[in-house]
Scaffold this active site. Structure first.
Site, PDB file in Angstrom:
ATOM      1  CB  ALA A  84      34.939  38.051  33.140  1.00 52.27           C
ATOM      2  CB  VAL A 101      39.406  41.481  44.255  1.00 52.08           C
ATOM      3  CG1 VAL A 101      40.406  42.093  45.218  1.00 52.08           C
ATOM      4  CG2 VAL A 101      40.094  41.060  42.963  1.00 52.08           C
ATOM      5  CG  ASP A 144      43.868  45.645  32.451  1.00 55.89           C
ATOM      6  OD1 ASP A 144      43.557  46.525  31.625  1.00 55.89           O
ATOM      7  OD2 ASP A 144      43.080  45.207  33.307  1.00 55.89           O
TER       8      ASP A 144
END
Length: 190
Positions: free
Chosen positions: A7, A11, A107
């Site tokens: 979102a 990459v 994360d």
């Protein structure tokens, strides 16, 4: 070749380098969107470099342009596929160094860690930020422990090994690990 499309960013692997580009958000004013993407890209690159200075293996940044980071490709295996107690302890040591340096990954999952040549590389600092506080460190570790619990049958042993490593390198490890327990209780009864 696209490795992931999320979102927030895409990459790609191009010429043996990783190219991470933050995607435009059409719901924002164009000028605001460009500024936000550029600022977040610079912040991510800065935190990757700072983590590396703290002794954390990370990809080497080669270039930053607007909302794109070009960095070293680390051909490792996601830690989620190879983690054991020894690697979990090593991870604890790395996270302890990261937290002592005031960086919160944001994360911290076994998908955002690569095992390559006997080292653990931290990747994807897109949600990372600076915060010396106990709560932020506790939340960072809580996310990791949730990942252990949801994806690894031996999660208790992995957690214990992580804590052992974390205590070796984090200056306020006991306080942070106590906070992790408090955070876990909050979620259980919410």
């Amino acid at each position: 070749m696209y490795l992931t499309r999320g979102a927030e960013a895409t990459v790609k692997l191009e010429n043996e380098l990783i190219v991470k580009e933050r995607v435009p958000k059409r719901y924002r004013l164009k000028e605001l969107d460009e500024r936000i993407r550029k600022e977040r890209t610079k912040a991510e690159a800065r935190l990757i470099s700072e983590a590396r200075r703290l002794g954390i293996p990370t990809p080497i940044i080669h270039d930053i342009q607007n909302s794109t980071i070009v960095m070293q490709y680390v051909p490792g295996t996601p830690l989620k596929h190879v983690i054991d107690e020894s690697l979990s302890q090593q991870l604890g040591e790395l996270v302890g160094r990261l937290h002592t340096g005031g960086i919160i990954h944001g994360d911290l999952t076994t998908s955002n860690l690569l095992h390559y040549k006997d080292r653990i590389y931290m990747i994807d600092f897109g949600l990372a930020f600076m915060d010396p506080g106990i709560e932020a460190k506790g939340v960072d570790i809580h996310v990791l422990f949730q990942t252990f619990e949801s994806t690894h049958h031996d999660h208790e042993a992995l957690t214990d090994a992580f804590c052992k490593g974390y205590r070796q390198t984090c200056e306020n490890a006991e306080e942070v690990l106590e906070r992790v327990k408090e955070i876990e209780k909050r979620g259980r009864y919410a």
